[in-house]
Design a protein around this motif. Structure first.
Motif, short mmCIF file in Angstrom:
data_model
loop_
_atom_site.label_atom_id
_atom_site.label_comp_id
_atom_site.label_asym_id
_atom_site.label_seq_id
_atom_site.Cartn_x
_atom_site.Cartn_y
_atom_site.Cartn_z
N ILE A 18 5.85 -4.95 6.77
CA ILE A 18 4.59 -4.42 5.87
C ILE A 18 3.20 -4.85 6.55
O ILE A 18 2.47 -4.16 6.32
CB ILE A 18 4.70 -5.21 4.44
CG1 ILE A 18 3.60 -4.57 3.70
CG2 ILE A 18 4.97 -6.79 4.55
CD1 ILE A 18 3.62 -5.29 2.02
N HIS B 68 -1.79 4.99 5.53
CA HIS B 68 -0.89 3.81 5.54
C HIS B 68 -0.97 3.08 4.26
O HIS B 68 0.11 2.65 3.65
CB HIS B 68 -1.28 2.75 6.58
CG HIS B 68 -1.13 3.03 8.18
ND1 HIS B 68 -2.05 4.05 8.68
CD2 HIS B 68 0.01 3.18 8.89
CE1 HIS B 68 -1.57 4.44 10.01
NE2 HIS B 68 -0.46 3.72 10.13
N VAL B 69 -2.22 2.78 3.75
CA VAL B 69 -2.34 2.08 2.48
C VAL B 69 -3.71 2.67 2.06
O VAL B 69 -4.63 2.91 2.58
CB VAL B 69 -2.50 0.68 2.78
CG1 VAL B 69 -3.60 0.25 3.79
CG2 VAL B 69 -2.62 0.08 1.44
N ALA C 115 0.53 -0.60 -9.20
CA ALA C 115 1.45 0.31 -8.96
C ALA C 115 1.18 1.24 -7.74
O ALA C 115 0.01 1.34 -7.58
CB ALA C 115 1.69 1.15 -10.37
N GLY C 116 2.04 1.68 -7.33
CA GLY C 116 1.84 3.02 -6.28
C GLY C 116 2.54 2.29 -4.68
O GLY C 116 2.43 1.33 -4.49
N ASN C 117 3.05 3.25 -4.18
CA ASN C 117 3.76 3.01 -2.94
C ASN C 117 2.61 2.73 -1.88
O ASN C 117 2.96 1.94 -0.68
CB ASN C 117 4.60 4.13 -2.52
CG ASN C 117 5.85 4.32 -3.12
OD1 ASN C 117 6.33 3.32 -3.64
ND2 ASN C 117 6.40 5.43 -3.40
N SER C 118 1.41 3.19 -2.01
CA SER C 118 0.24 3.06 -1.09
C SER C 118 -0.56 1.69 -1.37
O SER C 118 -1.59 1.57 -0.99
CB SER C 118 -0.60 4.20 -0.76
OG SER C 118 -1.05 4.67 -1.88
N THR C 119 -0.16 0.82 -2.17
CA THR C 119 -0.97 -0.22 -2.64
C THR C 119 -0.37 -1.37 -2.15
O THR C 119 0.95 -1.49 -2.32
CB THR C 119 -1.02 -0.10 -4.35
OG1 THR C 119 -1.79 0.82 -4.77
CG2 THR C 119 -1.61 -1.53 -4.84
N GLN D 226 4.79 -5.08 -7.89
CA GLN D 226 4.34 -4.52 -6.59
C GLN D 226 5.44 -5.26 -5.58
O GLN D 226 5.02 -6.38 -5.26
CB GLN D 226 2.91 -4.72 -6.32
CG GLN D 226 2.53 -4.06 -5.02
CD GLN D 226 3.16 -2.62 -4.80
OE1 GLN D 226 4.02 -2.41 -4.02
NE2 GLN D 226 2.45 -1.76 -5.15
N GLU D 227 6.16 -4.36 -5.11
CA GLU D 227 7.12 -5.10 -4.02
C GLU D 227 6.49 -5.23 -2.60
O GLU D 227 6.77 -6.31 -1.97
CB GLU D 227 8.33 -4.27 -3.86
CG GLU D 227 8.06 -2.63 -3.33
CD GLU D 227 9.40 -1.92 -2.92
OE1 GLU D 227 9.16 -0.96 -2.41
OE2 GLU D 227 10.25 -2.39 -3.46
N LYS D 228 5.12 -4.74 -2.63
CA LYS D 228 4.46 -4.83 -1.26
C LYS D 228 3.47 -6.02 -1.65
O LYS D 228 2.08 -5.72 -1.71
CB LYS D 228 3.69 -3.43 -0.90
CG LYS D 228 4.72 -2.48 -0.28
CD LYS D 228 4.01 -1.13 0.11
CE LYS D 228 5.10 -0.02 0.45
NZ LYS D 228 4.36 1.09 0.76
#
Length: 464
Positions: free
Chosen positions: A94, A103-104, A166-170, A206-208
């Motif tokens: 990450i 990327h983010v 939330a969100g994959n780019s967060t 948020q997993e990231k």
């Protein structure tokens, strides 16, 4: 020369002491007036280095409140913070983050640490910084310098941040810290309950999630399996903000390594009260003997949260096969060589570590650190590494002779990236001609050496 606190017990200026601390029980007007030459020599010792570094050539630098920072020294402080930060975990690689929305798209800082991080301790080691750029401000400056459109948000609590996580780019970033000061022990190795809860709540949403955890030493990380990345900067100093920003975005790869073991729980080594702080007679019993730190974990077969010597980079390294050669020159007993290669796509520094496993007759812990070297390599570049072992490195303390005694037999030689990440192994044999220990131990060593010679592997190195 300054004494430790309350460690002066005589007029020690005659032996070279310049300053008694604290107070002047022994070095005072009455005792010093009869020793003018000693006072003159002491003053000379104190003033000479001050003149040598130009302390009296620059006006306004003679007061405790003076700001003596220079751009060069602040750059050094930043570089030290960058190089000493330990990347404990980096799932899915990450880190580093990109500065483009590909990327983010959003970085969410949560908690007061984003604005007021713990960068140092109290007591004699405390230094008032000439400036302190907060991590979130440093990140914003870096994004602005690159005309980035990444959105940067901050929330004081996890509850306030929930709608934006939330969100994959967060990516969520949390900074927590433990305060410590001279003269007092920490009550526990844990971060505050509020900090631990905040991390767990954010990680669940948020997993990231990246945690930056400042600490004076060993700490507990109960949420380590719930977050994607963990950075441990210890106490990084005043340039922590800019250093962290450069690490997060990959301007520099972290290269710190753990000088300690990170435990799984409080008192994992099961110390009793008479081991610390001592029994009712104030006697401390050292029942752990040689098994301190990583040695205890190895001897008891316990997997720590993170092992001694551990630390990740943004690249990967391979270790070539070991060669071990006997040497009898300049105090060197054996030389260990291998080739280190950066097999990744990023320039980074690796800290290669050399460990020895003594013959069992020596009664030593399973592995002992005997050397380390830090090498920065460009991608796809290799560098030969060499460790020199002295007779002392192959010795144990003999109480009967009150001296170091070289151990005879077969030693295991290991190199790797940590005490639990061994990449290459070999052996070396110390012959009878090198041994200087007591007769009972000699006989045991001979028996053990005969056994090892019968069982030795093809990569055993015999003396020339």
């Amino acid at each position: 020369v300054m004494s430790d606190w309350h460690a002066t017990h005589s007029v020690s200026i005659l032996e070279g002491l310049d300053q008694e601390m604290p107070g002047s029980l022994f070095l005072n007007n009455q005792t010093l007036s009869a020793r003018p030459e000693a006072v003159r020599q002491s003053a000379l010792r104190i003033l000479t280095p001050l003149f040598a570094v130009g302390a009296f050539d620059r006006n306004g630098t003679h007061h405790i409140t003076a700001n003596v920072s220079t751009p060069e020294r602040m750059q050094t402080a930043r570089a030290l913070a960058e190089q000493s930060t330990v990347l404990l975990k980096n799932d899915g690689r990450i880190l580093p983050l990109g500065t483009t929305r590909d990327h983010v798209s959003r970085i969410v800082f949560v908690g007061d640490g984003a604005h007021s991080p713990v960068t140092g301790g109290g007591g004699s080691g405390m230094v008032t910084p000439s400036r302190l750029i907060s991590p979130i401000t440093a990140v914003q400056h870096l994004l602005d310098s690159r005309n980035s459109t990444v959105e940067l948000l901050w929330f004081r609590t996890a509850q306030e941040a929930m709608g934006q996580l939330a969100g994959n780019s967060t990516v969520a970033i949390l900074l927590v810290g433990q305060h410590s000061t001279e003269g007092f022990d920490r009550l526990s190795l844990s971060y505050s309950a509020a900090d631990n809860s905040m991390i767990e709540q954010v990680a669940a949403a948020q997993e990231k999630t990246v945690v930056v955890a400042s600490a004076p030493g060993a700490v507990l990380l109960p949420w380590k399996d719930q977050v994607a990345a963990i950075l441990l900067p210890f106490y990084p100093g005043q340039e922590f903000g800019p250093a962290l920003a450069r690490i997060i975005f990959g301007d520099v790869s972290p290269s710190g390594r753990l000088p300690i073991t990170i435990p799984n729980k409080e008192n994992e080594m099961e110390w009793t009260r008479d081991m610390w702080p001592g029994d009712w007679l104030l006697r401390v019993h050292y029942r752990e003997k040689l098994n301190v730190g990583y040695r205890w974990y190895d001897a008891h077969g316990v997997q720590p949260a993170y092992p001694f010597g551990h630390g990740l980079t943004y690249s990967q390294f391979s270790y070539g096969p070991l060669t071990v050669q006997t040497s009898r020159q300049n105090g060197v007993s054996h030389t260990v060589r291998f080739v280190l290669t950066n097999v990744g796509d990023v320039a980074a520094a690796e800290v290669a570590q050399l460990y020895l496993g003594f013959p069992k007759v020596a009664g030593e812990p399973p592995l002992l650190l005997r050397g380390f070297i830090k090498l920065k390599l460009e991608p796809r570049r290799s560098e030969p590494v060499e460790f020199e072992l002295s007779a002392r490195d192959l010795s144990v303390w003999n109480e009967a002779s009150h001296s170091w005694a070289q151990v005879m037999g077969v030693f295991n030689v290991s190199v790797g990236a940590s005490s639990r990440d061994i990449r290459q192994t070999s052996t070396l044999l110390v012959s009878l001609s090198l041994i200087h220990i007591s007769e009972p131990t000699r006989l045991l060593s001979i028996s053990y050496a005969v056994f090892c010679l019968k069982k030795k592997k093809t990569n055993t190195i015999t003396p020339t």
